[in-house]
Motif scaffolding. Structure first.
Motif, short mmCIF file in Angstrom:
data_model
loop_
_atom_site.label_atom_id
_atom_site.label_comp_id
_atom_site.label_asym_id
_atom_site.label_seq_id
_atom_site.Cartn_x
_atom_site.Cartn_y
_atom_site.Cartn_z
N TYR A 166 0.83 -1.21 0.00
CA TYR A 166 0.00 0.00 0.00
C TYR A 166 0.87 1.26 0.00
CZ TYR A 166 -3.15 3.64 1.85
OH TYR A 166 -3.84 4.81 2.05
N CYS A 167 1.88 1.29 0.85
CA CYS A 167 2.77 2.45 0.91
C CYS A 167 3.57 2.62 -0.38
CB CYS A 167 3.72 2.32 2.10
SG CYS A 167 2.88 2.40 3.71
N THR A 195 2.30 6.43 -7.17
CA THR A 195 1.16 7.11 -7.83
C THR A 195 0.87 8.45 -7.18
OG1 THR A 195 -0.36 5.84 -6.40
CG2 THR A 195 0.12 4.94 -8.59
N PHE A 196 0.27 8.43 -6.02
CA PHE A 196 -0.17 9.67 -5.36
C PHE A 196 0.96 10.66 -5.14
CE2 PHE A 196 -0.62 11.73 -1.13
CZ PHE A 196 -1.54 12.70 -1.49
N PHE A 197 2.05 10.22 -4.53
CA PHE A 197 3.13 11.14 -4.18
C PHE A 197 3.91 11.61 -5.41
CE2 PHE A 197 2.46 9.42 0.10
CZ PHE A 197 2.50 10.59 0.83
N LYS A 198 4.30 10.69 -6.28
CA LYS A 198 5.12 11.06 -7.44
C LYS A 198 4.33 11.81 -8.50
CE LYS A 198 8.75 7.55 -7.17
NZ LYS A 198 9.41 6.40 -7.84
N GLN A 199 3.06 11.42 -8.71
CA GLN A 199 2.31 11.97 -9.84
C GLN A 199 1.43 13.16 -9.46
OE1 GLN A 199 0.42 9.01 -12.40
NE2 GLN A 199 1.72 7.41 -11.51
N TRP A 200 1.17 13.38 -8.18
CA TRP A 200 0.27 14.48 -7.80
C TRP A 200 0.80 15.33 -6.66
CZ3 TRP A 200 -2.85 15.91 -3.60
CH2 TRP A 200 -3.86 16.86 -3.88
N TYR A 201 1.12 14.72 -5.54
CA TYR A 201 1.46 15.46 -4.33
C TYR A 201 2.72 16.32 -4.50
CZ TYR A 201 2.03 16.25 0.73
OH TYR A 201 2.15 16.83 1.97
N ARG A 202 3.72 15.79 -5.20
CA ARG A 202 4.98 16.51 -5.36
C ARG A 202 4.83 17.81 -6.15
NH1 ARG A 202 9.65 11.94 -6.62
NH2 ARG A 202 9.65 10.97 -4.54
N LYS A 203 3.79 17.90 -6.96
CA LYS A 203 3.58 19.07 -7.80
C LYS A 203 2.91 20.22 -7.03
CE LYS A 203 2.94 16.11 -11.87
NZ LYS A 203 1.98 15.71 -12.93
N LYS A 207 1.22 22.01 3.55
CA LYS A 207 1.15 22.34 4.97
C LYS A 207 -0.28 22.26 5.51
CE LYS A 207 2.20 26.07 8.23
NZ LYS A 207 2.72 27.46 8.38
N ASN A 208 -1.26 22.62 4.67
CA ASN A 208 -2.65 22.69 5.12
C ASN A 208 -3.47 21.44 4.81
OD1 ASN A 208 -2.46 25.39 6.15
ND2 ASN A 208 -2.52 26.15 4.05
N LEU A 221 3.71 7.21 6.53
CA LEU A 221 3.06 8.48 6.20
C LEU A 221 3.65 9.62 7.03
CD1 LEU A 221 -0.67 7.37 5.85
CD2 LEU A 221 0.79 8.27 4.03
N ALA A 222 3.98 9.32 8.29
CA ALA A 222 4.57 10.35 9.16
C ALA A 222 5.91 10.84 8.59
CB ALA A 222 4.76 9.80 10.57
N ARG A 223 6.69 9.92 8.02
CA ARG A 223 7.95 10.32 7.40
C ARG A 223 7.73 11.19 6.17
NH1 ARG A 223 9.25 4.90 8.71
NH2 ARG A 223 8.99 4.22 6.54
N LYS A 224 6.55 11.08 5.59
CA LYS A 224 6.19 11.91 4.45
C LYS A 224 5.58 13.25 4.88
CE LYS A 224 7.11 9.15 0.94
NZ LYS A 224 8.00 9.55 -0.18
N GLY A 225 5.49 13.46 6.18
CA GLY A 225 4.92 14.71 6.69
C GLY A 225 3.44 14.65 6.97
N ILE A 226 2.82 13.48 6.77
CA ILE A 226 1.38 13.32 7.02
C ILE A 226 1.23 12.62 8.37
CG2 ILE A 226 -0.76 12.29 6.20
CD1 ILE A 226 0.31 12.56 3.36
N LYS A 227 1.05 13.40 9.42
CA LYS A 227 0.96 12.86 10.77
C LYS A 227 0.16 13.81 11.64
CE LYS A 227 5.48 14.95 11.81
NZ LYS A 227 6.86 14.71 12.29
N GLU A 228 -0.21 13.29 12.83
CA GLU A 228 -0.95 14.06 13.84
C GLU A 228 -2.21 14.66 13.21
OE1 GLU A 228 2.07 16.71 15.26
OE2 GLU A 228 3.12 15.15 16.37
N GLU A 229 -2.36 16.00 13.25
CA GLU A 229 -3.59 16.61 12.76
C GLU A 229 -3.71 16.56 11.24
OE1 GLU A 229 -6.08 17.58 14.68
OE2 GLU A 229 -4.85 16.82 16.33
#
Length: 338
Positions: free
Chosen positions: A208-209, A215-223, A230-231, A251-259
């Protein structure tokens, strides 16, 4: 203070936040400089899970048109009432009238009910709704997977069937036929994906990771810009591959953590607006009982159907969240429908 036009999406979000802060409807009306009746009507409709009804002029159906509808229902088994009437070039007829007419000449299969929620489920759903009442849902990325098969989901195919007729017999396969696992997300008025999971891959925490990375990170999120990242709040359900310690840490290592990682209550597909997107896509690819002969052909149908979903439809789904939260609180954690 005179009455104005319908409330905007921004005003609706503010109303939800003011309610969470304990403001009365009268105080909210003064803060927004709106008519008190407009504010009360929005709160009542949200709690009842209903939208403001728009009255449309009703037209009469002639005997000739009725015969056309009957012939169309016979030729289009399992079609929706809208598809049947459109094939006859009959427009301006509301759904309630279409269904009332069809009941005299056809029957429809009923959808299966969701499993009942226990007390713990309801309490967790209420806690979740209270926690996110003040959230700006335009910043939330709603994600989920959907499996599509060659023949449609088991027990899913339903629609109008002329009286005295049988539903079409589906193509039977010696060894099933398999399916395609699809992942997508929606945020504000944007569709992310859909992305196809490689055939034969079972989604565990590691796969899954890796899938999200490719897909998600390389093709969309990085842009996206730094302020957007941040938001943004990432939402996923509680599937084992999503909620595992491995996936959470990754996901936390990717910056997606806590709130930035939304908690999710159990047994709550009705609270995820992307489920409505899956319904739109499935209705399109399986209309009139359509079946497919290869996994590539059903994947191409998914992509085509997704492209036909415009930004306004997606925005309607994501903006429905304020009303969904109010509804789940009004129903004390019970199902709210979708």
């Amino acid at each position: 203070m005179g009455q104005k036009k319908d409330l905007t999406g921004s005003e609706k979000s503010k109303i939800v936040r003011y309610l969470a802060e304990g403001c009365s409807s009268l105080k909210i009306a003064k803060l927004l400089k709106r008519d008190h009746r407009t504010i009360k009507r929005f709160i009542q409709n949200s709690q009842q899970g209903r939208k403001k009804r728009v009255e449309k002029p009703r037209r009469k159906i002639t005997a000739h048109e009725l015969r056309k509808v009957k012939r169309a229902a016979a030729k289009m088994p399992l079609a929706t009432s809208l598809a049947i009437f459109q094939s006859c070039n009959i427009t301006g007829v509301p759904k309630s009238t279409r269904c009332a007419i069809l009941r005299d000449m056809a029957k429809v299969r009923k959808a299966e009910r969701p499993p009942p929620l226990n007390k713990t489920h309801k309490l967790k759903r209420q806690d979740w709704a209270k926690k996110y009442l003040k959230t700006d849902f335009s910043k939330v990325l709603w994600t989920d997977e959907m499996r599509v098969s060659l023949d449609g989901p088991d027990g899913w195919a339903r629609g109008w069937i002329g009286k005295g007729q049988r539903a079409p017999v589906p193509l039977r396969r010696q060894q099933g036929g398999g399916g395609v696992l699809v992942w997508a997300g929606i945020i504000k008025d944007e569709l992310v994906g859909p992305f196809r999971v490689e055939d034969g891959v079972k989604l565990n925490s590691q796969s899954y990771c890796q899938f999200l990375e490719d897909t998600f990170f390389k093709q969309w999120y990085r842009k996206k810009s730094a302020s957007f990242k941040k938001n943004m709040i990432f939402m996923q359900d509680n599937a084992p591959s999503h909620a595992s310690k491995y996936s959470t840490a990754w996901l936390a290592r990717k910056g997606i953590k806590e709130e930035k990682l939304m908690t999710w209550p159990p047994c709550s597909p009705d609270l995820n607006p992307i489920e409505n997107l899956w319904s739109i896509i499935k209705c399109e690819i399986y209309k009139e009982g359509k079946q497919y002969t290869s996994l590539n052909s059903v994947w191409e149908a998914v992509v085509a159907a997704a492209r036909n979903v415009d930004g306004e439809q997606i925005k309607t789904l994501t903006e429905s969240m304020d009303g969904r939260l109010l509804s789940v609180l009004a129903k004390k954690g019970g199902y709210i429908g979708r």
